[in-house]
Design a protein around this motif. Structure first.
Motif, PDB file in Angstrom:
ATOM      1  N   ALA A 257       0.831  -1.206   0.000  1.00  0.00           N
ATOM      2  CA  ALA A 257       0.000   0.000   0.000  1.00  0.00           C
ATOM      3  C   ALA A 257       0.864   1.254   0.000  1.00  0.00           C
ATOM      4  CB  ALA A 257      -0.924  -0.012   1.219  1.00  0.00           C
ATOM      5  N   ARG A 258       1.982   1.226   0.739  1.00  0.00           N
ATOM      6  CA  ARG A 258       2.803   2.424   0.880  1.00  0.00           C
ATOM      7  C   ARG A 258       4.253   2.107   0.555  1.00  0.00           C
ATOM      8  NH1 ARG A 258       3.072   5.021   5.925  1.00  0.00           N
ATOM      9  NH2 ARG A 258       3.247   6.912   4.716  1.00  0.00           N
ATOM     10  N   PRO A 259       4.967   3.094   0.006  1.00  0.00           N
ATOM     11  CA  PRO A 259       6.391   2.876  -0.271  1.00  0.00           C
ATOM     12  C   PRO A 259       7.160   2.645   1.032  1.00  0.00           C
ATOM     13  CG  PRO A 259       5.592   4.925  -1.270  1.00  0.00           C
ATOM     14  CD  PRO A 259       4.527   4.451  -0.348  1.00  0.00           C
ATOM     15  N   LYS A 260       8.209   1.861   0.925  1.00  0.00           N
ATOM     16  CA  LYS A 260       9.096   1.626   2.064  1.00  0.00           C
ATOM     17  C   LYS A 260      10.509   1.928   1.622  1.00  0.00           C
ATOM     18  CE  LYS A 260       6.415  -2.318   3.764  1.00  0.00           C
ATOM     19  NZ  LYS A 260       5.836  -1.757   4.972  1.00  0.00           N
TER      20      LYS A 260
ATOM     21  N   ASN B  36     -17.302   4.835  16.917  1.00  0.00           N
ATOM     22  CA  ASN B  36     -16.393   5.351  17.942  1.00  0.00           C
ATOM     23  C   ASN B  36     -14.993   4.766  17.924  1.00  0.00           C
ATOM     24  OD1 ASN B  36     -16.953   2.906  19.134  1.00  0.00           O
ATOM     25  ND2 ASN B  36     -17.739   3.734  21.063  1.00  0.00           N
ATOM     26  N   ALA B  37     -14.804   3.628  17.270  1.00  0.00           N
ATOM     27  CA  ALA B  37     -13.471   3.011  17.281  1.00  0.00           C
ATOM     28  C   ALA B  37     -12.441   3.934  16.630  1.00  0.00           C
ATOM     29  CB  ALA B  37     -13.497   1.660  16.562  1.00  0.00           C
ATOM     30  N   THR B  38     -12.797   4.499  15.485  1.00  0.00           N
ATOM     31  CA  THR B  38     -11.848   5.344  14.761  1.00  0.00           C
ATOM     32  C   THR B  38     -11.508   6.600  15.564  1.00  0.00           C
ATOM     33  OG1 THR B  38     -13.046   4.620  12.797  1.00  0.00           O
ATOM     34  CG2 THR B  38     -11.325   6.271  12.476  1.00  0.00           C
ATOM     35  N   SER B  39     -12.537   7.261  16.089  1.00  0.00           N
ATOM     36  CA  SER B  39     -12.260   8.516  16.794  1.00  0.00           C
ATOM     37  C   SER B  39     -11.485   8.248  18.080  1.00  0.00           C
ATOM     38  CB  SER B  39     -13.559   9.283  17.078  1.00  0.00           C
ATOM     39  OG  SER B  39     -14.444   8.501  17.818  1.00  0.00           O
ATOM     40  N   ARG B  40     -11.778   7.132  18.741  1.00  0.00           N
ATOM     41  CA  ARG B  40     -11.041   6.824  19.974  1.00  0.00           C
ATOM     42  C   ARG B  40      -9.597   6.435  19.683  1.00  0.00           C
ATOM     43  NH1 ARG B  40     -14.090   5.541  24.689  1.00  0.00           N
ATOM     44  NH2 ARG B  40     -12.997   3.585  25.042  1.00  0.00           N
ATOM     45  N   ASN B  41      -9.364   5.788  18.561  1.00  0.00           N
ATOM     46  CA  ASN B  41      -7.972   5.471  18.213  1.00  0.00           C
ATOM     47  C   ASN B  41      -7.205   6.763  17.919  1.00  0.00           C
ATOM     48  OD1 ASN B  41      -5.632   4.146  17.594  1.00  0.00           O
ATOM     49  ND2 ASN B  41      -6.402   3.116  15.757  1.00  0.00           N
ATOM     50  N   LEU B  42      -7.844   7.655  17.178  1.00  0.00           N
ATOM     51  CA  LEU B  42      -7.193   8.943  16.899  1.00  0.00           C
ATOM     52  C   LEU B  42      -6.940   9.694  18.207  1.00  0.00           C
ATOM     53  CD1 LEU B  42      -6.166  10.988  14.818  1.00  0.00           C
ATOM     54  CD2 LEU B  42      -8.492  11.920  14.698  1.00  0.00           C
ATOM     55  N   LEU B  43      -7.913   9.644  19.102  1.00  0.00           N
ATOM     56  CA  LEU B  43      -7.747  10.306  20.398  1.00  0.00           C
ATOM     57  C   LEU B  43      -6.542   9.731  21.159  1.00  0.00           C
ATOM     58  CD1 LEU B  43      -8.763  12.202  22.637  1.00  0.00           C
ATOM     59  CD2 LEU B  43     -10.233  10.329  23.435  1.00  0.00           C
ATOM     60  N   LEU B 135      -2.568   7.994  11.234  1.00  0.00           N
ATOM     61  CA  LEU B 135      -3.501   6.891  11.483  1.00  0.00           C
ATOM     62  C   LEU B 135      -3.938   6.278  10.149  1.00  0.00           C
ATOM     63  CD1 LEU B 135      -5.086   5.155  13.392  1.00  0.00           C
ATOM     64  CD2 LEU B 135      -6.840   6.925  13.532  1.00  0.00           C
ATOM     65  N   ALA B 136      -4.173   7.134   9.159  1.00  0.00           N
ATOM     66  CA  ALA B 136      -4.541   6.619   7.829  1.00  0.00           C
ATOM     67  C   ALA B 136      -3.423   5.714   7.303  1.00  0.00           C
ATOM     68  CB  ALA B 136      -4.801   7.779   6.870  1.00  0.00           C
ATOM     69  N   SER B 137      -2.185   6.166   7.438  1.00  0.00           N
ATOM     70  CA  SER B 137      -1.053   5.361   6.961  1.00  0.00           C
ATOM     71  C   SER B 137      -0.945   4.052   7.716  1.00  0.00           C
ATOM     72  CB  SER B 137       0.265   6.108   7.167  1.00  0.00           C
ATOM     73  OG  SER B 137       0.215   7.344   6.535  1.00  0.00           O
ATOM     74  N   ASP B 175     -14.004   6.569   8.147  1.00  0.00           N
ATOM     75  CA  ASP B 175     -14.497   7.465   9.209  1.00  0.00           C
ATOM     76  C   ASP B 175     -13.646   8.718   9.363  1.00  0.00           C
ATOM     77  OD1 ASP B 175     -16.375   5.578   9.802  1.00  0.00           O
ATOM     78  OD2 ASP B 175     -15.235   4.693  11.458  1.00  0.00           O
ATOM     79  N   LEU B 176     -12.379   8.649   8.921  1.00  0.00           N
ATOM     80  CA  LEU B 176     -11.444   9.722   9.256  1.00  0.00           C
ATOM     81  C   LEU B 176     -11.859  11.107   8.758  1.00  0.00           C
ATOM     82  CD1 LEU B 176      -7.917   8.040   8.996  1.00  0.00           C
ATOM     83  CD2 LEU B 176      -8.954   9.103  11.008  1.00  0.00           C
TER      84      LEU B 176
END
Lengths: 432, 418
Positions: A257-260, B36-43, B135-137, B175-176
């Motif tokens: 998915a992402r470069p490494k 809520n999983a996404t927002s709590r992980n970001l938090l 988080l997206a990455s 969700d992001l």
């Protein structure tokens, strides 16, 4: 049996050498439930040229023999050693690195019986044409599985850059082709050369009574006949010790998915041995922390500009006859990552000067991390330095680390960071 | 030793001389929803990155380094239907440092949990944007691990379309874009004010001193979560769902999902643990010995219980061409157990291994805390005679549990055309 107590940690260490040359090291850990035992031969994947036991001339064995041997040791004529551990409620495993092969178990009961199983199966080779053929299928699958692992491909790709003509660039397991050339005869020749007790050590950590445990090991070894000891002769000379054969750059396309990207540095030969070598290694470890850990200004700047992210990591590996460091991250800015890392390495002097006031804190943090490892029987055994570091324990490492000064960092930076040893490897996603 | 600090906020102290590190775990639990999983992980990421007093991650990291390399990390997890945000800290015992570390670490935790980098009702916006990207990455990278990817796909197939269990505890990319620096402050306030809180401290510590120090954390009273809300179950699917996906990979992944309505520490739990060891959960299992070792059909082949959601999964790495043969063989192994075709010696080996693992787990502080947390969330006491309970499992019970397993889904990730 020698006993040494590290009073600060209330931690005794016992050592003994048996008549057959086997070195036994024991680190009993109070209040622990588990015992961890690791039986190691000083023989790994890079040892592919050697004089076989009793012979005169060098032979070359196919790549992957050490790992193949590791798999095959478990299988006996009428049973599998793995099952014997199972019957005794123990977990067992084995692994092969570039320079060592280790067989281990961990158990909370039947320590005596498990030790007998460990010593017996490693010292009782059984190889036939049929069992070798079957193993070729299993290991072939294992090699293929790692082919899909982008992290592993990145690491191996870097080794290919740093050591293009040396055996380190080949997968520890070998290749599907090389393992197809392995025969029972090759395995036996290799085994007799490197599995002599005098080329091995046994490290036991966790719950135990040291005297009783040593007696069990001694009695086990007295029951067995061994060939007279003969120091293994191997060819591990680097193709080009000056490092001028380092390939500066390569890349690979994969479905990721992402470069490494990874930057590597090959260390050039130094004259240190034993504790001096350990001091050198720990000083480089600390240097890398100063340059790249999450308290550094470099890290913050690169993190905030998304040149690196939480996947960033760096590591120094030092093994018999070679050592290298690498820095890697997933990033959309592969070129910039490499440029920045290299620029930081090449300006190490200024970087060290800039942290002068924080140096003690950085060192204490590293000491704290090593103290934390004392809580793990596995870490105590895995950190055991063996021949390379004159049998240093984790406590010796902590002691040595405390002696490192900021001046040492300037010195090791000059010894270690050489532009001819630097290289870059990328893994690029397919769809671009 | 347990103390109730506030309604819904409990402190559990486990004094021991075994470890040179002291461990702290602070767990925030609330029912998981679809979002809520996404927002709590970001938090969790925001809280562990910076605070009002330590406004950059470097400032925070430097403070940790000063405390002899103390670790304080935050992460998310799940226990059945509960979503959890966890703060974990570990640091060397005071006797190895030249300064009192415990109180300083608690001060730092206080800063992280109660003084986040929030101005005028919003998280610091550059930090926010960066952590959203990270988080997206991270979520994208997780799927580079094909074993993980295959497992996630299987779970998404298994759980019914309206089930919150479909959302992984780490959240989802979709969700992001909806999250903002202001919405995260809501997420934060809900967590810090409303979540059930369990705090654990383990190490060579004085309980009274620990209680006083932890008492400085300004937690307020909150409502208790009902314990019955933890376990998840769903009715059987009408048909077995079969999905095939193609990617450029060398080794195919075949994953199977079975409904197995067995829940943590309920009467069928210990029989299920032994059954799983026999089926695919240990190196002495039928999947490992028959599919991998004897038939050489797989590099790995194992089974795993999810004792909070009534699911058992099987994961294998195979040649795509062997797919049908492997599926048949896996089913044969299960059928064999259902017919009682296993020998007593193997069962005893598996029981011994499970007991050994449980004993050995006592040497791993994080593992001890994880178990204590689950027990607290379920209102259970620690198991007293684990070995006896495992040894008491009869062959009839194993057969009975095996017969409860119902194949629901199969998923194949392959590099080849079907």
């Amino acid at each position: 049996m020698d006993k040494k107590v590290y009073s600060e940690f209330e931690q005794p260490v016992y050592q003994a050498q048996l008549a057959n040359g086997l070195a036994v090291h024991m680190i009993p850990m109070r209040n622990f439930h588990k015992t961890y035992a690791m039986f190691t031969t000083n023989f790994g994947s890079i040892d592919n040229q050697f004089i076989p036991y009793g012979g005169k001339d060098y032979i070359r064995v196919p790549d992957g023999v050490a790992h193949f041997l590791e798999h095959k040791m478990f299988e006996k004529e009428d049973h599998d050693a793995f099952d014997l551990f199972g019957q005794l409620g123990a977990d067992s495993n084995a692994f092969t690195s570039f320079t060592q092969t280790s067989y281990l178990f961990s158990t909370t009961s039947h320590l005596h019986e498990n030790l007998d199983v460990l010593l017996d199966f490693v010292q009782d080779p059984y190889f036939t044409a049929q069992t070798v053929a079957k193993e070729q299928g299993i290991i072939g699958q294992e090699i293929q599985m790692y082919d899909d692992d982008a992290g592993w491909r990145l690491y191996l790709g870097m080794l290919g850059n740093l050591y293009p003509h040396d055996p380190m660039h080949i997968d520890i397991a070998g290749t599907v082709d090389s393992i197809s050339q392995i025969t029972a005869d090759i395995l036996m020749k290799t085994y007799r050369t490197f599995y002599q007790p005098s080329n091995m050590n046994l490290v036991i950590t966790g719950k135990m009574d040291p005297q009783e445990t040593l007696n069990w090991v001694t009695i086990n070894q007295q029951r067995r006949q061994f060939d007279s000891a003969q120091k293994p002769e191997r060819k591990n000379d680097l193709y080009d010790p000056s490092g001028h054969d380092v390939i500066p750059f390569r890349s690979l396309t994969m479905d990721v998915a992402r470069p490494k990207v990874m930057v590597g540095i090959r260390g050039l030969p130094v004259s240190y041995t034993g504790r001096e070598l350990l001091h050198y290694k720990l000083a480089i470890d600390l240097l890398l922390d100063v340059l790249f850990d999450d308290t550094s200004d470099n890290y913050l700047r690169l993190y905030n500009t998304e040149v690196l992210d939480d996947s960033f990591s760096y590591n120094l590996e030092m093994q018999r006859d070679f050592y290298f460091a690498y820095f890697s991250s997933d990033t959309e800015q592969m070129e910039r990552f490499a440029d920045e890392v290299i620029a930081i390495l090449e300006s190490a002097d200024q970087q060290i000067e800039a942290v002068r006031t924080r140096f003690v804190g950085i060192k204490n943090a590293e000491i704290g991390r090593l103290i934390g490892l004392l809580d793990s029987p596995e870490a105590q055994a895995n950190h055991f330095g063996g021949q390379l570091f004159d049998n240093a324990t984790l406590m010796d490492e902590i002691t040595e680390l405390r002696t490192i000064s900021i001046e040492d960092l300037y010195q090791v930076a000059h010894q270690f960071i050489k532009s001819e040893g630097i290289s870059v490897f990328q893994i690029v996603p397919e769809h671009r | 030793m347990d103390f109730c600090l506030q309604p819904g906020v409990n402190l559990h102290i486990i004094p021991t001389k075994q470890f040179k590190l002291t461990h702290v775990l602070i767990n925030f639990a609330t029912p998981q929803t679809n979002t809520n999983a996404t927002s709590r992980n970001l938090l969790a990421n925001l809280l562990e990155t910076s605070t009002h007093l330590y406004p950059t991650q470097t400032a925070l990291a430097r403070q940790l380094a000063k405390l002899y390399g103390a670790y304080v990390t935050m992460m998310v997890g799940r226990v059945g239907r509960l979503h959890t945000v966890r703060l974990k800290a570990s640091f060397v015992n005071d006797r190895y440092s030249d300064q009192p570390l415990f109180s300083q670490v608690i001060d730092l935790i206080n800063q992280m949990l109660f003084h986040p980098l929030v101005e005028q009702g919003e998280f610091d916006s550059p930090t926010f944007r960066l952590q959203v990207n990270n988080l997206a990455s991270t979520i994208k990278s997780l799927y580079d691990d094909k074993q993980f990817y295959a497992h996630q796909k299987l779970c998404a197939l298994y759980y019914q379309s309206n089930s919150v269990m479909r959302t992984p505890s780490f959240g989802q990319l979709a969700d992001l874009p909806r999250l903002t620096p202001a919405s995260l402050v809501n997420t934060y306030q809900q967590m810090i004010n409303d979540d059930r809180v369990d705090i654990f401290v383990m190490g060579d510590v004085q309980p009274e001193a620990v209680r006083d120090q932890i008492g400085t954390l300004p937690f307020t009273a909150r409502l208790q979560t009902k314990q019955s809300a933890v376990f998840y179950n769903q009715p059987l699917h009408d048909d077995i769902l079969q999905v095939y996906e193609r990617q450029r990979i060398t080794q195919a992944k075949l994953n199977l999902g079975y409904q197995l309505p067995v829940y943590y520490r309920q009467p069928t739990y210990f029989p299920a643990v032994v059954f799983n060891g026999l089926f695919g959960g240990s190196p002495y299992s039928k999947l490992f010995t028959n599919v991998r070792e004897k038939a050489s059909l797989a590099y790995y082949a194992s089974s795993r219980l999810s004792p909070f959601s009534g699911l058992m999964t099987v994961q294998t790495g195979i040649k795509a061409a062997d797919h049908d043969q492997v599926v048949d063989m896996i089913n044969q192994q299960l059928t064999a157990i259902q017919h009682g075709e296993f020998d007593q010696a193997t069962v005893q080996e598996i029981k011994d291994a499970i007991i050994n693992q449980q004993q050995a787990g006592k040497d791993l502080a994080t593992n001890v805390l994880e178990h204590r947390l689950v027990e607290q969330l379920l209102g259970l006491q620690p198991v007293k005679n684990f070995a006896d309970q495992i040894n008491a499992v009869s062959n009839e019970q194993i057969v009975k549990v095996a017969s409860m397993a119902k194949l629901q889904t199969t998923y194949l990730l392959s590099g080849e055309k079907r």
